[in-house]
Design a protein around this motif. Structure first.
Motif, PDB file in Angstrom:
ATOM      1  N   PHE A 130       0.793  -1.226   0.000  1.00 33.03           N
ATOM      2  CA  PHE A 130       0.000   0.000   0.000  1.00 33.03           C
ATOM      3  C   PHE A 130       0.828   1.281   0.000  1.00 33.03           C
ATOM      4  CE2 PHE A 130      -3.173  -3.062   1.371  1.00 33.03           C
ATOM      5  CZ  PHE A 130      -4.238  -2.696   0.541  1.00 33.03           C
ATOM      6  N   HIS A 131       2.031   1.232   0.571  1.00 33.78           N
ATOM      7  CA  HIS A 131       2.847   2.448   0.681  1.00 33.78           C
ATOM      8  C   HIS A 131       4.114   2.390  -0.167  1.00 33.78           C
ATOM      9  CE1 HIS A 131       0.321   3.655   4.023  1.00 33.78           C
ATOM     10  NE2 HIS A 131       0.632   2.558   4.680  1.00 33.78           N
ATOM     11  N   GLY A 132       4.481   1.213  -0.644  1.00 33.73           N
ATOM     12  CA  GLY A 132       5.733   1.069  -1.368  1.00 33.73           C
ATOM     13  C   GLY A 132       6.927   0.952  -0.451  1.00 33.73           C
ATOM     14  N   ALA A 133       6.700   1.014   0.862  1.00 33.77           N
ATOM     15  CA  ALA A 133       7.760   0.923   1.866  1.00 33.77           C
ATOM     16  C   ALA A 133       7.122   0.505   3.189  1.00 33.77           C
ATOM     17  CB  ALA A 133       8.466   2.258   2.024  1.00 33.77           C
ATOM     18  N   VAL A 134       7.954   0.027   4.082  1.00 31.38           N
ATOM     19  CA  VAL A 134       7.483  -0.383   5.402  1.00 31.38           C
ATOM     20  C   VAL A 134       7.536   0.817   6.343  1.00 31.38           C
ATOM     21  CG1 VAL A 134       7.965  -1.898   7.374  1.00 31.38           C
ATOM     22  CG2 VAL A 134       8.209  -2.766   5.044  1.00 31.38           C
ATOM     23  N   VAL A 135       6.472   1.000   7.117  1.00 36.89           N
ATOM     24  CA  VAL A 135       6.391   2.080   8.088  1.00 36.89           C
ATOM     25  C   VAL A 135       7.110   1.633   9.365  1.00 36.89           C
ATOM     26  CG1 VAL A 135       4.867   3.540   9.473  1.00 36.89           C
ATOM     27  CG2 VAL A 135       4.173   2.835   7.167  1.00 36.89           C
ATOM     28  N   ASP A 136       8.237   2.262   9.674  1.00 35.00           N
ATOM     29  CA  ASP A 136       8.956   2.013  10.916  1.00 35.00           C
ATOM     30  C   ASP A 136       8.822   3.254  11.781  1.00 35.00           C
ATOM     31  OD1 ASP A 136       9.810  -0.563  10.291  1.00 35.00           O
ATOM     32  OD2 ASP A 136      11.636   0.143   9.325  1.00 35.00           O
ATOM     33  N   PHE A 137       8.745   3.059  13.119  1.00 33.21           N
ATOM     34  CA  PHE A 137       8.497   4.223  13.959  1.00 33.21           C
ATOM     35  C   PHE A 137       9.094   4.177  15.362  1.00 33.21           C
ATOM     36  CE2 PHE A 137       4.930   1.315  14.242  1.00 33.21           C
ATOM     37  CZ  PHE A 137       4.745   1.170  15.616  1.00 33.21           C
ATOM     38  N   VAL A 138       9.572   3.054  15.829  1.00 34.84           N
ATOM     39  CA  VAL A 138      10.143   2.973  17.178  1.00 34.84           C
ATOM     40  C   VAL A 138      11.658   3.116  17.075  1.00 34.84           C
ATOM     41  CG1 VAL A 138      10.391   1.576  19.264  1.00 34.84           C
ATOM     42  CG2 VAL A 138       8.281   1.432  17.921  1.00 34.84           C
ATOM     43  N   HIS A 139      12.193   4.126  17.752  1.00 39.41           N
ATOM     44  CA  HIS A 139      13.637   4.375  17.715  1.00 39.41           C
ATOM     45  C   HIS A 139      14.196   4.291  19.129  1.00 39.41           C
ATOM     46  CE1 HIS A 139      17.219   7.272  17.138  1.00 39.41           C
ATOM     47  NE2 HIS A 139      17.573   6.052  16.797  1.00 39.41           N
ATOM     48  N   PHE A 140      14.990   3.250  19.373  1.00 37.54           N
ATOM     49  CA  PHE A 140      15.655   3.047  20.649  1.00 37.54           C
ATOM     50  C   PHE A 140      17.088   3.541  20.531  1.00 37.54           C
ATOM     51  CE2 PHE A 140      18.337   0.270  23.311  1.00 37.54           C
ATOM     52  CZ  PHE A 140      17.832   0.601  24.556  1.00 37.54           C
ATOM     53  N   HIS A 141      17.539   4.337  21.515  1.00 37.17           N
ATOM     54  CA  HIS A 141      18.896   4.870  21.487  1.00 37.17           C
ATOM     55  C   HIS A 141      19.377   5.127  22.909  1.00 37.17           C
ATOM     56  CE1 HIS A 141      17.185   8.864  22.354  1.00 37.17           C
ATOM     57  NE2 HIS A 141      16.216   8.470  21.555  1.00 37.17           N
ATOM     58  N   VAL A 142      20.682   4.981  23.107  1.00 35.83           N
ATOM     59  CA  VAL A 142      21.314   5.270  24.397  1.00 35.83           C
ATOM     60  C   VAL A 142      22.616   6.002  24.100  1.00 35.83           C
ATOM     61  CG1 VAL A 142      22.326   4.300  26.499  1.00 35.83           C
ATOM     62  CG2 VAL A 142      20.333   3.193  25.470  1.00 35.83           C
ATOM     63  N   GLY A 143      22.716   7.225  24.546  1.00 35.11           N
ATOM     64  CA  GLY A 143      23.919   8.016  24.269  1.00 35.11           C
ATOM     65  C   GLY A 143      24.131   8.124  22.775  1.00 35.11           C
ATOM     66  N   THR A 144      25.305   7.725  22.315  1.00 34.89           N
ATOM     67  CA  THR A 144      25.584   7.780  20.885  1.00 34.89           C
ATOM     68  C   THR A 144      25.170   6.500  20.165  1.00 34.89           C
ATOM     69  OG1 THR A 144      27.832   6.943  21.237  1.00 34.89           O
ATOM     70  CG2 THR A 144      27.542   9.353  21.213  1.00 34.89           C
ATOM     71  N   PHE A 145      24.760   5.475  20.934  1.00 33.33           N
ATOM     72  CA  PHE A 145      24.304   4.224  20.327  1.00 33.33           C
ATOM     73  C   PHE A 145      22.864   4.392  19.855  1.00 33.33           C
ATOM     74  CE2 PHE A 145      21.809   0.322  20.848  1.00 33.33           C
ATOM     75  CZ  PHE A 145      22.455  -0.495  19.943  1.00 33.33           C
ATOM     76  N   SER A 146      22.619   4.058  18.616  1.00 36.24           N
ATOM     77  CA  SER A 146      21.274   4.167  18.037  1.00 36.24           C
ATOM     78  C   SER A 146      20.908   2.843  17.380  1.00 36.24           C
ATOM     79  CB  SER A 146      21.242   5.298  17.013  1.00 36.24           C
ATOM     80  OG  SER A 146      19.968   5.373  16.423  1.00 36.24           O
TER      81      SER A 146
END
Length: 178
Positions: A130-146
């Motif tokens: 339906f979108h031509g791409a996957v909807v991603d939305f959860v971003h986990f990060h700690v300090g400079t680690f992403s």
């Protein structure tokens, strides 16, 4: 299908499309699909994450909008319609294979794990169609680690793979020696 067909000796007829746990697999996969698509629909359409995001939930967790045109971890990015449809086709083929596997399984853990993977694959597959791409939305990060940005379908897939790995280590060929 009789119990003998499902768990019979080697060479006995195996179910192809419906087995002992198929009802469970279907229900869990559909619940996973609905939860995944519901959150994506609300975030993209209802909340309008494109305009109103990103949203910091915790110092280590944000809600952001990323259109993933590849597979897990953003690998194999596809910016053409051909790539999009090839990935969608691959999703269909893999999902059918997982369904056949689930119809033959004799373990509730394997059935649940496969259901989660199927639900996740379907959730991301619907996005791709339906979108031509996957909807991603959860971003986990700690300090400079992403960590990579993911969605509920990815969570279902990872949980399912963990269940399959756990089963393979606890019920593998060497488990009889325990």
């Amino acid at each position: 299908m009789t119990d003998a067909d499902q768990a019979g000796p080697a060479g006995a007829k195996q179910p192809l499309l419906w087995g002992r746990f198929s009802g469970l697999v279907l229900i869990i996969a559909l619940i996973g699909l609905v939860l995944d698509q519901g959150t994506k629909l609300w975030l993209v359409q209802g909340f309008d994450l494109q305009r109103n995001g990103p949203v910091e939930l915790l110092p280590v967790l944000d809600i952001v909008l990323v259109w993933n045109r590849g597979i897990s971890y953003g690998l194999f990015q596809q910016n053409s319609d051909l790539g999009r449809w090839l990935l969608a086709g691959l999703t269909v083929v893999v999902t059918i294979g997982l369904w056949v596997w689930s119809s033959r399984c004799t373990s509730r853990l394997v059935a649940l794990s496969l259901a989660l993977v199927i639900g996740g694959a379907l959730g991301n597959g619907v996005d791709r169609l339906f979108h031509g791409a996957v909807v991603d939305f959860v971003h986990f990060h700690v300090g400079t680690f992403s960590w990579y940005v993911f969605n509920l379908a990815d969570v279902w897939i990872v949980a399912g793979v963990i269940g399959l790995l756990y089963d393979s280590f606890t019920n593998g060929p060497n488990s009889a020696a325990k």
